[in-house]
Design an enzyme around this catalytic site. Structure first.
Site, PDB file in Angstrom:
ATOM      1  N   CYS A 171      20.254 -10.530 -10.860  1.00  0.00           N
ATOM      2  CA  CYS A 171      21.352 -11.077 -10.063  1.00  0.00           C
ATOM      3  C   CYS A 171      22.473 -10.040 -10.075  1.00  0.00           C
ATOM      4  CB  CYS A 171      21.870 -12.366 -10.676  1.00  0.00           C
ATOM      5  SG  CYS A 171      20.600 -13.618 -10.899  1.00  0.00           S
ATOM      6  N   ARG A 210      20.809  -7.029  -4.938  1.00  0.00           N
ATOM      7  CA  ARG A 210      20.340  -7.484  -6.251  1.00  0.00           C
ATOM      8  C   ARG A 210      19.860  -8.929  -6.232  1.00  0.00           C
ATOM      9  NH1 ARG A 210      21.951  -4.271 -10.607  1.00  0.00           N
ATOM     10  NH2 ARG A 210      21.576  -6.046 -11.963  1.00  0.00           N
ATOM     11  N   TRP A 238      19.422 -14.215  -7.809  1.00  0.00           N
ATOM     12  CA  TRP A 238      17.987 -14.044  -7.614  1.00  0.00           C
ATOM     13  C   TRP A 238      17.358 -15.000  -8.616  1.00  0.00           C
ATOM     14  CZ3 TRP A 238      14.705 -11.882  -4.296  1.00  0.00           C
ATOM     15  CH2 TRP A 238      13.387 -11.683  -4.693  1.00  0.00           C
ATOM     16  N   ASN A 240      23.911 -12.747 -15.385  1.00  0.00           N
ATOM     17  CA  ASN A 240      22.707 -12.048 -14.954  1.00  0.00           C
ATOM     18  C   ASN A 240      21.823 -11.901 -16.180  1.00  0.00           C
ATOM     19  OD1 ASN A 240      20.794 -10.302 -13.818  1.00  0.00           O
ATOM     20  ND2 ASN A 240      22.032  -8.496 -14.267  1.00  0.00           N
ATOM     21  N   GLY A 241      20.565 -12.363 -16.097  1.00  0.00           N
ATOM     22  CA  GLY A 241      19.651 -12.273 -17.242  1.00  0.00           C
ATOM     23  C   GLY A 241      18.940 -13.588 -17.444  1.00  0.00           C
ATOM     24  N   GLU A 293      -4.854   1.554  -6.167  1.00  0.00           N
ATOM     25  CA  GLU A 293      -3.411   1.387  -5.984  1.00  0.00           C
ATOM     26  C   GLU A 293      -2.731   2.751  -5.814  1.00  0.00           C
ATOM     27  OE1 GLU A 293      -1.457  -0.791  -5.196  1.00  0.00           O
ATOM     28  OE2 GLU A 293       0.510  -0.141  -5.866  1.00  0.00           O
ATOM     29  N   LYS A 350      -0.584   3.804  -2.499  1.00  0.00           N
ATOM     30  CA  LYS A 350       0.821   4.246  -2.565  1.00  0.00           C
ATOM     31  C   LYS A 350       0.988   5.573  -1.846  1.00  0.00           C
ATOM     32  CE  LYS A 350       2.186   1.509  -3.545  1.00  0.00           C
ATOM     33  NZ  LYS A 350       2.278   0.104  -3.808  1.00  0.00           N
ATOM     34  N   GLU A 361       0.613   5.151   2.063  1.00  0.00           N
ATOM     35  CA  GLU A 361       1.639   4.427   2.822  1.00  0.00           C
ATOM     36  C   GLU A 361       2.962   5.173   2.915  1.00  0.00           C
ATOM     37  OE1 GLU A 361       2.607   1.084  -0.597  1.00  0.00           O
ATOM     38  OE2 GLU A 361       3.106   0.590   1.456  1.00  0.00           O
ATOM     39  N   HIS A 396     -22.220   8.810  -4.643  1.00  0.00           N
ATOM     40  CA  HIS A 396     -23.135   8.098  -3.747  1.00  0.00           C
ATOM     41  C   HIS A 396     -22.746   8.292  -2.281  1.00  0.00           C
ATOM     42  CE1 HIS A 396     -25.292   6.271  -7.056  1.00  0.00           C
ATOM     43  NE2 HIS A 396     -24.120   5.983  -7.609  1.00  0.00           N
ATOM     44  N   LYS A 450       7.946  -5.037   4.659  1.00  0.00           N
ATOM     45  CA  LYS A 450       7.891  -5.469   3.252  1.00  0.00           C
ATOM     46  C   LYS A 450       7.048  -6.726   3.112  1.00  0.00           C
ATOM     47  CE  LYS A 450       8.965  -5.302  -1.105  1.00  0.00           C
ATOM     48  NZ  LYS A 450       8.146  -4.351  -1.872  1.00  0.00           N
TER      49      LYS A 450
HETATM   50  O1  M6R Z   1       4.272  -9.976  -0.772  1.00  0.00           O
HETATM   51  P1  M6R Z   1       2.832  -9.720  -1.059  1.00  0.00           P
HETATM   52  O2  M6R Z   1       2.571  -9.288  -2.446  1.00  0.00           O
HETATM   53  O3  M6R Z   1       1.948 -10.863  -0.679  1.00  0.00           O
HETATM   54  O4  M6R Z   1       2.441  -8.505  -0.100  1.00  0.00           O
HETATM   55  C1  M6R Z   1       1.120  -8.090   0.022  1.00  0.00           C
HETATM   56  C2  M6R Z   1       1.043  -6.701   0.602  1.00  0.00           C
HETATM   57  O5  M6R Z   1       1.538  -6.686   1.904  1.00  0.00           O
HETATM   58  C3  M6R Z   1       1.825  -5.690  -0.243  1.00  0.00           C
HETATM   59  O6  M6R Z   1       1.380  -5.723  -1.575  1.00  0.00           O
HETATM   60  C4  M6R Z   1       1.657  -4.256   0.282  1.00  0.00           C
HETATM   61  O7  M6R Z   1       0.342  -3.846   0.144  1.00  0.00           O
HETATM   62  C5  M6R Z   1       2.596  -3.341  -0.489  1.00  0.00           C
HETATM   63  N1  M6R Z   1       3.898  -3.373   0.102  1.00  0.00           N
HETATM   64  C6  M6R Z   1       2.100  -1.952  -0.563  1.00  0.00           C
HETATM   65  O8  M6R Z   1       2.942  -1.160  -1.350  1.00  0.00           O
END
Ligand code: M6R
Length: 599
Positions: free
Chosen positions: A2, A27, A70, A96-97, A475, A479, A482, A498, A594
């Site tokens: 927060c 925040r 938050w 906050n906490g 993962e 990263k 993207e 394979h 997002k």
């Molecule tokens: O909000 P969510 O965790 O459901 O989102 C799922 C994906 O859209 C999300 O994890 C996406 O792959 C990431 N932004 C990638 O870094």
């Protein structure tokens, strides 16, 4: 996470605190509130965004504290918004906490009337008790925080008080020293337009802030906290001095994880407290757990599936949420469907969860956002408590998801009698050490940046890992793709040979996750296979004697099943620095959002 702000001085507090809250909006933004003190305390608070907060046009107070929330305990409602007060409304607190022992404190205060579901509300009631014993506000706050377990940055004001008292334990708090008054805030962004002279409070500090003076106390005596001049611009300050939110959020991981774990682990007994009440009989009759999730959350689910099978003895499948309808729904009465979703709003995940629920399965949401659709619709919910994540690329929330799902594994394993107290204690002890291990990786950032810069002209990248390292390889590749727009794929280490090995050349570096002891000899053989095709190999390794097979090695501290999660932080930094060197739009990569709210 927060945001809090306080101001006391010669000017009207209302516009200063309101603007400060707006500056802290990143925040948290599910509810907001302000307490103004002109001899008596007036509180204005409600759920919703800061812009929607109903405030008076004018107010004579020159002292005020504010909060943007938050949620961690309780839904984002008007009653749960801060500031919280005692019964008289004279003591107002922003926090906050997380107060871990709020339930036991609340039962001690049984003669008091509570009006919210928050952990914070115990604070004004405790302060009020001490004030009515004759303490001044400073002593009352000092006595109160002695009773608090957990993390807190608080500001407290009361009717008749000149200014406010603040205190910090494991949550950030910075003082601003202005010409016409003094400030406190979760970070300098809140008051940067008024002063750049700041001093940072340390854990255990309590300060009395008036318009004329700031006095900091520690262990009963006064202390000096050096005043520094901030030279960041507002935009950089909001990012904590980092160039991008993504980098800030990568660096926030130790702190975010402490919040994820706070009050939930008992490393002695091997038990966890997730405030989850799945009936023992139901868990014992459980045939299968199905995780539904997308993208990074899916990778966290894949990590967890391996833990659940190993430690909770329950068959666990992971579905890409958009594919669930074609595969899920088997034997729903004995299936727990776990929706892993940072935002709690991803349409594919919600759709899979709804489908499971309508087939009769019990659903559990693992999410970051209190009050999100997933949290509201699921039968049960566990929050990952990572704080808001602004960068489109998920970083700290992946770490918090895996940590939370590790705790869920312990919970299910213990309830089903599949996991002994000793084994559970080891898992929990590793969780306890996780923030420190991640900090060690963050401290190696310069070396990671150098390697990233050397490889930016590559044609593409492969990431490999075995067992728990495989989801992390996927993962790492996601990263990099993207945010750098360079093609990358993550593979099970044994799978490259394979077919895909045909693509490996000296222009396709391979990043290998060499952790957690899963058949290390075979994994090293896979590394040799790519090395002999001329590919540069970067190992992120907790194994001994791997250097001779690798062009570059980053060492991961020993941490059992959490080693791949620690290794992932190298991969995050690597992706970030490749993308940064290429000048990409890191926080808002092209074509991405997002939260993806369409199927
Ligand atoms: O909000 P969510 O965790 O459901 O989102 C799922 C994906 O859209 C999300 O994890 C996406 O792959 C990431 N932004 C990638 O870094």
């Amino acid at each position: 996470m927060c945001g809090i702000i306080g101001y006391v001085g010669a000017d009207g507090a209302l516009p200063i605190v309101a603007t400060g809250l707006k500056n802290l909006e990143y925040r948290g933004y599910d509810s907001a509130g302000i307490a103004l003190n002109n001899g008596t305390v007036d509180v204005f608070k409600q759920s919703g965004e800061i812009d929607d907060l109903t405030l008076p046009a004018e107010h004579s107070a020159t002292c005020g504290i504010g909060h943007t929330r938050w949620s961690t305990h309780g839904q984002p409602t008007d009653a749960n918004a801060h500031p919280h007060t005692d019964e008289s409304g004279d003591v107002a607190v922003v926090h906050n906490g997380i107060i871990d022992n709020y339930e036991s404190l609340k039962s001690e205060l049984s003669s008091h009337t509570f009006t919210s579901e928050t952990d914070t509300e115990v604070i004004p009631h405790l302060v009020e008790e001490h004030l009515s014993d004759g303490d001044d506000l400073l002593s009352a706050v000092e006595a109160t925080i002695e009773r608090l377990e957990g993390s807190f940055a608080i500001a407290v004001t009361t009717s008749g008080q000149d200014g406010f008292v603040v205190a910090r334990q494991d949550s950030p708090l910075v003082l601003g020293h202005g010409e016409d008054g003094n400030f406190v805030a979760s970070d300098v962004t809140a008051f940067l337009e008024h002063t750049r002279e700041v001093s940072y409070l340390e854990d255990g500090d309590v300060a009395l802030v008036t318009g004329a003076d700031v006095t900091v106390y520690h262990d009963g005596g006064t202390v000096d906290r050096p005043v520094q001049t901030v030279d960041w611009e507002a935009d950089a300050a909001e990012k904590g001095g980092y160039d991008h939110y993504m980098l800030k959020e990568i660096h926030e991981q130790p702190q975010a994880l402490r919040q994820t774990l706070s009050g939930r682990l008992d490393t002695v007994t091997g038990d966890v407290d997730l405030e989850l009440d799945l009936p023992e009989q139901y868990l014992n009759s459980l045939e299968e757990i199905q995780v539904v999730a997308c993208g990074t959350s899916n990778h966290a689910g894949q990590y967890a599936a391996r833990l659940l099978e190993q430690f909770a003895d329950v068959r666990t499948t992971v579905e890409v949420a958009s594919e669930y309808e074609f595969r899920g729904g088997r034997d729903p009465w004995r299936t727990l469907v776990v929706a892993v979703t940072q935002s709690g709003e991803t349409a594919d995940t919600l759709s899979a969860m709804r489908r499971a629920a309508s087939a009769g399965a019990r659903t559990l949401a693992v999410t970051n956002v209190v009050g999100s659709t997933a949290a509201r619709e699921a039968d049960d919910v566990v929050y990952i408590r990572a704080g808001p994540e602004i960068g489109v690329a998920a970083t700290k929330t992946f770490a918090a998801q895996v940590a939370t799902l590790t705790m869920l594994t312990v919970y299910v394993g213990r309830q089903r009698g599949a996991l002994s107290g000793d084994r559970a204690s080891t898992l929990l002890e590793n969780l306890r050490r996780l923030p420190g291990a991640i900090q060690q990786v963050l401290d190696e950032e310069d070396a990671t940046r150098e390697v990233a810069y050397d490889l930016i002209d590559s044609d593409g990248f492969f990431f490999v890992g075995r067992h728990l390292g495989w989801p992390v390889a996927m993962e790492g590749a996601l990263k990099l793709k993207e945010i750098s727009y360079i093609n990358a794929e993550g593979f099970a280490a044994g799978e490259l040979k394979h077919g895909t090995l045909a693509l490996v050349t000296e222009d396709t570096p391979v990043l290998a996750v060499l952790t957690d002891g899963a058949k290390p000899d075979q994994t090293l053989n896979n590394v040799k296979e790519v090395e002999s095709r001329g590919a540069p190999v970067i190992g992120v390794s907790s194994l001994d004697d791997t250097t001779k097979y690798l062009d570059v090695e980053f060492a991961v501290p020993d941490l059992g099943t959490l080693e791949p999660l620690v290794a992932n932080v190298f991969l995050q930094l690597f992706a970030y620095h490749v993308a940064d060197a290429l000048g990409r739009s890191i926080d808002k990569p092209r074509n991405l959002a997002k939260s993806v709210t369409v199927e």
